[in-house]
Design an enzyme around this catalytic site. Structure first.
Site, PDB file in Angstrom:
ATOM      1  N   ASN A 208       0.860  -1.188   0.000  1.00 17.85           N
ATOM      2  CA  ASN A 208       0.000   0.000   0.000  1.00 17.85           C
ATOM      3  C   ASN A 208       0.896   1.237   0.000  1.00 17.85           C
ATOM      4  OD1 ASN A 208       0.405   0.933   2.872  1.00 17.85           O
ATOM      5  ND2 ASN A 208      -0.345  -1.133   3.250  1.00 17.85           N
ATOM      6  N   ASP A 304      -4.977  -9.081  13.261  1.00 15.47           N
ATOM      7  CA  ASP A 304      -5.119  -7.654  13.576  1.00 15.47           C
ATOM      8  C   ASP A 304      -4.214  -7.391  14.788  1.00 15.47           C
ATOM      9  OD1 ASP A 304      -5.943  -5.150  14.655  1.00 15.47           O
ATOM     10  OD2 ASP A 304      -7.774  -5.299  13.441  1.00 15.47           O
ATOM     11  N   ILE A 305      -3.115  -6.704  14.531  1.00 19.99           N
ATOM     12  CA  ILE A 305      -2.090  -6.532  15.572  1.00 19.99           C
ATOM     13  C   ILE A 305      -2.640  -5.654  16.695  1.00 19.99           C
ATOM     14  CG2 ILE A 305       0.276  -5.754  16.008  1.00 19.99           C
ATOM     15  CD1 ILE A 305       0.631  -6.125  12.863  1.00 19.99           C
ATOM     16  N   PHE A 323      -4.745   3.860  15.073  1.00 23.36           N
ATOM     17  CA  PHE A 323      -5.066   4.912  14.105  1.00 23.36           C
ATOM     18  C   PHE A 323      -6.278   4.499  13.293  1.00 23.36           C
ATOM     19  CE2 PHE A 323      -1.762   8.187  14.032  1.00 23.36           C
ATOM     20  CZ  PHE A 323      -0.963   7.692  15.051  1.00 23.36           C
ATOM     21  N   LYS A 337     -14.531   1.805  15.981  1.00 28.72           N
ATOM     22  CA  LYS A 337     -13.280   1.033  15.841  1.00 28.72           C
ATOM     23  C   LYS A 337     -12.594   0.878  17.191  1.00 28.72           C
ATOM     24  CE  LYS A 337     -11.185   1.306  12.001  1.00 28.72           C
ATOM     25  NZ  LYS A 337     -10.517   1.857  10.829  1.00 28.72           N
TER      26      LYS A 337
HETATM   27  O1  C5P Z   1      -9.056  -1.780  10.890  1.00 30.99           O
HETATM   28  P1  C5P Z   1      -8.163  -0.676  10.428  1.00 30.99           P
HETATM   29  O2  C5P Z   1      -7.091  -1.151   9.487  1.00 30.99           O
HETATM   30  O3  C5P Z   1      -8.855   0.530   9.908  1.00 30.99           O
HETATM   31  O4  C5P Z   1      -7.456  -0.193  11.760  1.00 30.99           O
HETATM   32  C1  C5P Z   1      -6.418   0.708  11.765  1.00 30.99           C
HETATM   33  C2  C5P Z   1      -5.587   0.525  13.002  1.00 30.99           C
HETATM   34  O5  C5P Z   1      -5.364  -0.852  13.288  1.00 30.99           O
HETATM   35  C3  C5P Z   1      -4.206   1.110  12.838  1.00 30.99           C
HETATM   36  O6  C5P Z   1      -3.763   1.534  14.102  1.00 30.99           O
HETATM   37  C4  C5P Z   1      -3.398  -0.079  12.341  1.00 30.99           C
HETATM   38  O7  C5P Z   1      -2.003   0.055  12.629  1.00 30.99           O
HETATM   39  C5  C5P Z   1      -4.024  -1.215  13.112  1.00 30.99           C
HETATM   40  N1  C5P Z   1      -4.016  -2.521  12.422  1.00 30.99           N
HETATM   41  C6  C5P Z   1      -3.231  -3.542  12.893  1.00 30.99           C
HETATM   42  N2  C5P Z   1      -3.270  -4.775  12.290  1.00 30.99           N
HETATM   43  C7  C5P Z   1      -4.072  -4.986  11.232  1.00 30.99           C
HETATM   44  C8  C5P Z   1      -4.867  -3.947  10.733  1.00 30.99           C
HETATM   45  C9  C5P Z   1      -4.808  -2.725  11.344  1.00 30.99           C
HETATM   46  O8  C5P Z   1      -2.501  -3.333  13.863  1.00 30.99           O
HETATM   47  N3  C5P Z   1      -4.077  -6.182  10.655  1.00 30.99           N
END
Ligand code: C5P
Length: 397
Positions: A208, A304-305, A323, A337
């Protein structure tokens, strides 16, 4: 940046000792006084004469040097410094430090000091990964010893992996951060940044457009307030800040592993643009054009970290910040969120094309916490970072 500061530099016996001569010059360029100490083994790699000439100071070598004791005893030598730096820190030196051994000048100074100690390890990858060394590292981290590196890369011995001493500018940055008298001194913060690359085959990947600018600025701002920062970054356009521990990853799965490996932390800031999916049918070989038709990629969800760390029970960082880049209904979506992921704060921004924020140097954010939404005026990404770092410092202290 370092004028008036006195650094006691203990040079251990490793091939990386030659970099320590440059370290002396660069620290002096910043205005520091550098008092060098050589271990016996270090003298096999650099000479007392070159060390002393570059430092423009006497070089200390022997615990039982009576002249030294008459002029300045080892206790005083260790305390007159503002910071003790060990570079290169060999497995032997780390082992002595972790176990409280004091059988030469360097190890005695390290036990006698009442100042912070920053170590830049350098050793063979197997030595670094050896359970005995890892036990020592964990003990030393627990004792509050600061680490910079080691980096990954090719080593003098021909092997590859973690064990290379950090480069001199990084060590200088770590010295500056260690001497920064900030409210986050003694706090460990993990920051994720940049995009992830999800491989399709050995030469292609899905990525991205994240530049890593905001995450890098946040890491720099936290470090400037004295935090020890672990910066977990995907392949970003811009270089990581100096003075932070850098862990480079490619994929979301590696990023999660790196974050979990960096814990415990007092706070975690997840600024990375993590891919939502990876290619489940990743090919081990370069995919070819065939007559049979177009390839079909199958996707699987990435971890999702932010949610994983927010929802961990024991060991969860005290403050978790995520974020949210939204294009409409920013506050409503970001608030939802925050609830869904379980983090403490969400830094939300409107990335609809008209704002020019994505890829630009400015940002306009709303910080959503348990106390509601706080609108910040449009400002540079560096200013957003500084304000966020200050807010984190307020929350942690
Ligand atoms: O769900 P979304 O991608 O919009 O969420 C954004 C937030 O979640 C950001 O802080 C991003 O670093 C974190 N994130 C993450 N792991 C993922 C997707 C998003 O840590 N797989």
């Amino acid at each position: 940046m370092l004028s008036g500061k006195r650094v006691l530099l203990i040079i251990g016996g490793g091939i990386a000792a030659f970099k320590s001569l440059d370290l002396i010059r660069r620290l002096r360029e910043q205005g520091a006084t550098v008092v060098p100490v050589l271990t016996k083994a270090a003298e096999e790699f650099v000479t007392p004469l070159s060390t002393s000439a570059l430092a423009a100071e006497k070089v200390y070598r022997d615990l039982f040097d009576l002249t030294d004791e008459a002029e300045m005893g080892h206790i005083e030598l260790s305390r007159a410094a503002d910071l003790v730096v060990v570079a290169p820190a060999t497995a032997d030196l780390l082992g002595k430090m972790a176990n409280g051994l004091a059988n030469d000048l360097a190890s005695t100074l390290l036990m006698a000091t009442d100042k912070r100690v920053l170590v830049a390890p350098a050793m063979n990858v197997r030595m670094w990964e050896h359970p005995a060394n890892q036990r020592n590292v964990a003990t030393l981290r627990g004792d509050g010893v600061l680490f910079i590196g080691p980096d990954e890369g090719e080593m003098a011995c021909g092997e590859f992996g973690p064990g290379r001493m950090s480069e001199v500018p990084e060590i200088v940055g770590a010295v500056i951060a260690a001497l920064a008298d900030g409210p986050l001194r003694g706090k460990h913060v993990v920051v994720t940044s940049g995009p992830t690359h999800e491989p399709i085959d050995p030469v292609r990947y899905i990525a991205n457009r994240s530049s890593g600018a905001q995450g890098t600025a946040i890491a720099r701002a936290l470090s400037a307030l004295g935090a020890e920062v672990t910066f977990v970054t995907g392949p970003a356009d811009i270089a990581p800040p100096a003075g932070v521990r850098v862990v480079r990853v490619q994929t979301a799965r590696q990023m999660l592993e790196a974050v979990q490996g960096a814990l415990p932390a007092d706070a975690a800031v997840f600024a990375a643009a993590v891919a939502d999916w990876h290619v489940a049918n990743e090919s081990g070989r370069k995919m070819k054009k065939t007559r049979e038709g177009l390839p079909v990629l199958e996707f699987a969800e990435n971890p999702d970290i932010l949610a994983t760390v927010s929802q961990m029970g024991q060991g969860r960082p005290g403050l978790v910040v995520g974020f949210a880049a939204e294009t409409d209904d920013v506050i409503a979506h970001a608030t939802a969120k925050r609830d869904r992921k379980g983090c403490d704060w969400i830094v939300a921004n409107d990335v609809s094309p008209a704002t020019g924020i994505m890829g630009g140097s400015e940002n306009a954010v709303t910080v959503i916490s348990g106390d509601g939404a706080e609108d910040w005026p449009r400002m540079s990404k560096d200013q957003v970072a500084a304000r966020l770092a200050a807010k984190i410092a307020e929350a942690l202290t």
